[in-house]
Write an enzyme that holds these catalytic residues in place. Structure first.
Site: not given
Lengths: 257, 88
Positions: A100, A161, A187-188, A209-210
């Site tokens: 990635k 994040g 992301a986001g 992830n976050t």
């Protein structure tokens, strides 16, 4: 959903939810959350081994590479040289030739440096890597990445994040219409509805992830995300009704008193 | 950065004389002359199948760990995978 597998560069994936492994309390929580998410692709960062604290356990003790596809990332790399170096090291560590690819352009937003990304991708593709690029929600850049040989493109929903959800749905829709490789929204994402929406638009997968690791209960959120991605995918395939300004009764008039 | 760290490696003395200085993940260390990458990983209790090793910016294949000897002043990076999604 078994006949609805995601295929990238000849590799088949069962789950359309991909997850990161950062920010968890410990490896046990990481393992439980990933298990609950149903993900079969997990992304990991490449870092120096801690040689002073040898008791430190290895993440891969908790994520069986036979069970999961380990997707190394080049997180933290701000130059083409660094990203290429980290990708080569990741491959040398023996998990796979997938990467990635991230080339970050700005510390505050962590937005990608897309010029650097394309340059790094070219180098790595020439070396036989399967490059999955983390990019902006820019349809032109997405197309360029496909043209140079990326088998999938990973546009952001919002800054890493940030939990803002899809900030630019129209750009994402244009990417989905114009780019003919799998699109993984990366992301986001903030909560389950963000993930479901990405899938309803037609994204092929979502990576996060976050949103999971940072939730009050990461394991429950991992499960919520699993259902959100599945529901969004099913809704996309089922085909939503058109939006109309006025009502259409769903009960027949006939037979009324 | 420490100039001299732990002395490592009392084996393989037969292959060289005295000790050499290395930089391992940014830290100064000493090792016996004739030490290989495999010896270094063994000394550090690191499983060789899960790491990548760079010597002076050049990646060494895992299959070469047993053969690749280390020299005075070598800068060695030992990397592995940690938890991370995207940029932390």
């Amino acid at each position: 959903m078994n006949d609805d597998r995601l295929v990238i560069a000849g590799r088949e994936f069962k789950s359309r939810l991909w997850v990161g492994t950062g920010k968890y309390k410990d490896f046990i929580e990481t393992q439980k959350a990933i298990e609950a998410s149903g993900a079969d692709v997990v992304t990991v960062a490449v870092r120096r081994v801690n040689i002073t604290d040898r008791s430190k356990e290895n993440l891969l003790d908790y994520l069986d590479p036979k069970k999961y596809t380990i997707l190394p990332n080049t997180a933290g790399c701000y130059t083409v040289e660094d990203a290429v170096r980290y990708a080569r090291l990741a491959r040398a560590a023996g998990v796979s030739d997938l990467v990635k690819l991230e080339v970050i352009g700005d510390e505050r937003t962590l937005f990608p440096d897309t010029a650097g990304l394309i340059e790094a991708a070219k180098i790595l593709i020439k070396e036989g890597f399967v490059v999955l690029p983390y990019t902006n929600d820019d349809p032109v850049v997405a197309k360029k990445l496909v043209d140079i040989g990326c088998p999938a493109v990973m546009p952001l929903a919002a800054p890493i994040g940030s939990g803002l959800g899809i900030r630019n749905p129209y750009n994402l829709k244009i990417i989905l219409e114009t780019v003919k490789v799998p699109i993984i929204v990366d992301a986001g994402v903030g909560t389950a509805s963000d993930a479901a929406l990405a899938m309803e638009y037609g994204a092929d997968a979502v990576l996060m992830n976050t949103a999971i690791a940072g939730a009050r209960d990461p394991i429950a959120m991992a499960e919520a995300m699993k259902y959100a991605v599945e529901a969004g995918r099913l809704a996309f395939k089922a085909g939503r009704i058109p939006r109309k300004l006025y009502a259409t009764a769903s009960s027949p008039i006939e037979g009324m008193l | 950065m420490r100039e001299s760290g732990t002395a490592i490696g009392m084996v393989k003395q037969q292959e060289g004389q005295g000790t050499i200085r290395l930089q391992v993940n940014g830290e100064g260390r000493t090792a016996s002359a004739g030490f290989t990458i495999a010896d270094l990983l063994h000394e550090l209790e690191i499983r060789p199948d899960r790491v990548a090793v760079e010597v002076n910016l050049e990646i060494v294949d895992q299959q070469e760990f047993e053969r690749r000897g280390l020299c005075e002043g070598d800068r060695i990076e030992i990397i592995s995978f940690i938890g991370g999604g995207t940029e932390e």
